[in-house]
Design an enzyme around this catalytic site. Sequence first.
Site, PDB file in Angstrom:
ATOM      1  CE  LYS A 120     -19.408 -18.825   8.859  1.00  0.00           C
ATOM      2  NZ  LYS A 120     -19.805 -18.114  10.100  1.00  0.00           N
ATOM      3  N   GLY A 160     -12.731  -4.491   1.314  1.00  0.00           N
ATOM      4  CA  GLY A 160     -14.149  -4.205   1.540  1.00  0.00           C
ATOM      5  C   GLY A 160     -14.763  -3.378   0.431  1.00  0.00           C
ATOM      6  NE  ARG A 172      -4.122  -1.913   2.062  1.00  0.00           N
ATOM      7  CZ  ARG A 172      -4.908  -2.362   3.031  1.00  0.00           C
ATOM      8  NH1 ARG A 172      -4.647  -2.052   4.288  1.00  0.00           N
ATOM      9  NH2 ARG A 172      -5.961  -3.105   2.751  1.00  0.00           N
ATOM     10  N   GLY A 207      -8.108 -10.029   0.204  1.00  0.00           N
ATOM     11  CA  GLY A 207      -6.843 -10.418   0.808  1.00  0.00           C
ATOM     12  C   GLY A 207      -6.350 -11.806   0.449  1.00  0.00           C
TER      13      GLY A 207
END
Length: 416
Positions: free
Chosen positions: A217, A393, A56, A370
Amino acid sequence: MRAFFDTPASGFNNTMNVIRFSDLCAQGKARGQRVFIRADLNVPQDDAGHITEDTRIRASVPCIRMALDAGAAVMVTSHLGRPKEGEFTPADSLAPVARRLGELLGPPYEQSVPLLQNWVDGVDVQPGQLALLENCRVNKGEKKNDEALARKMAALCDIYVNDAFGTAHRAEGTTYGIAQFAPVACAGPLLAAEIDAITQALAKPRRPLAAIVAGSKVSTKLTILRALAAKVDQLIVGGGIANTFMLAAGLPIGKSLAEPDLLAEAQAVMTAMKARGAEVPIPTDVVVAKEFKADAAATVKAATDVAADDLILDIGPATAARLAGQLKQAGTIVWNGPLGVFEFDAFAHGTETIARAIAGSSAFSIAGGGDTLAAIAKYGIEKDVGYISTGGGAFLEVLEGKTLPALDILEKRAKE
């Protein structure tokens, strides 16, 4: 890496018109101006405070260099970790970032970039100079986008630059509020590249459009699956998500991770895809083990032959080869999530096969998340992926079709 611009993806309007910092610099409009850059310098550190991965920081350097080369007085800030507002501690400091940023920028900052605390009420930086402003989330009101704080920060600058796509899904003081009140608000080169890549992949993509959505999930990515089912030609599912889809297709999954209460949702996604002449490929073979361990014995089985005490930890070689063949024919590929427990070598074949298929495809590919980035690094295919998103996100929310607040405010300001 490549970046393209076409028409906007879900979550963007029909033009996605934002002011670009690169254009302002090219036009000489940044010279002598006070430029406030919101970067994403939130890097991982070990217990001793040493940076363990600096992607980053390296990704933020082009915007900072652009501002310095343009003759601006440059201020840069970022969050780091999860500090408590109003209670700064040494562990919250951007000091390690200042040192690494200085190394990357070189003279006169090779030792460290100047790091300023308590900067909200004023910053002394001259044209051609750079200052790093201490962890912005320590400021009271940052996370809740307090208007008084936003106005104070906006008063520090002539040009606000958002170059932090990883925080674009948050409406905070340094990502939204300051953009409301700064004289000019624009997108930095990294943020602009993210916009370009996402719009290319999701708006009017070159067909077939394939999406890979994997994870533990279904519930955490259900809205993404629903959104993509309306637009993609192939929706590849992996990990625990694939187990739920296998169960919905009537296949045995043993004691594998799955969400039986979401079978109807999985079936609805498959039905929606089928109605459009598309598909959710269901694994025909899998790799199983009796225990979730790196050294567990791996066995390849037909999907119909999974035993009651089996754990499915990867897709099988036949399934991997079939999916790889389909990906090589794709025009656009969106990738979020590994296909199996790739951290364990015995169960990494599926993810590696898919990764190398993407790398070898002529399709425009965009990857984010990630675990996905970890897989890309593991197989050394960074240069073969069209665009690697820096935002976890934010990337997921774009796939869901959500409007990102930080982009929304930049677009509104551009219309003024």
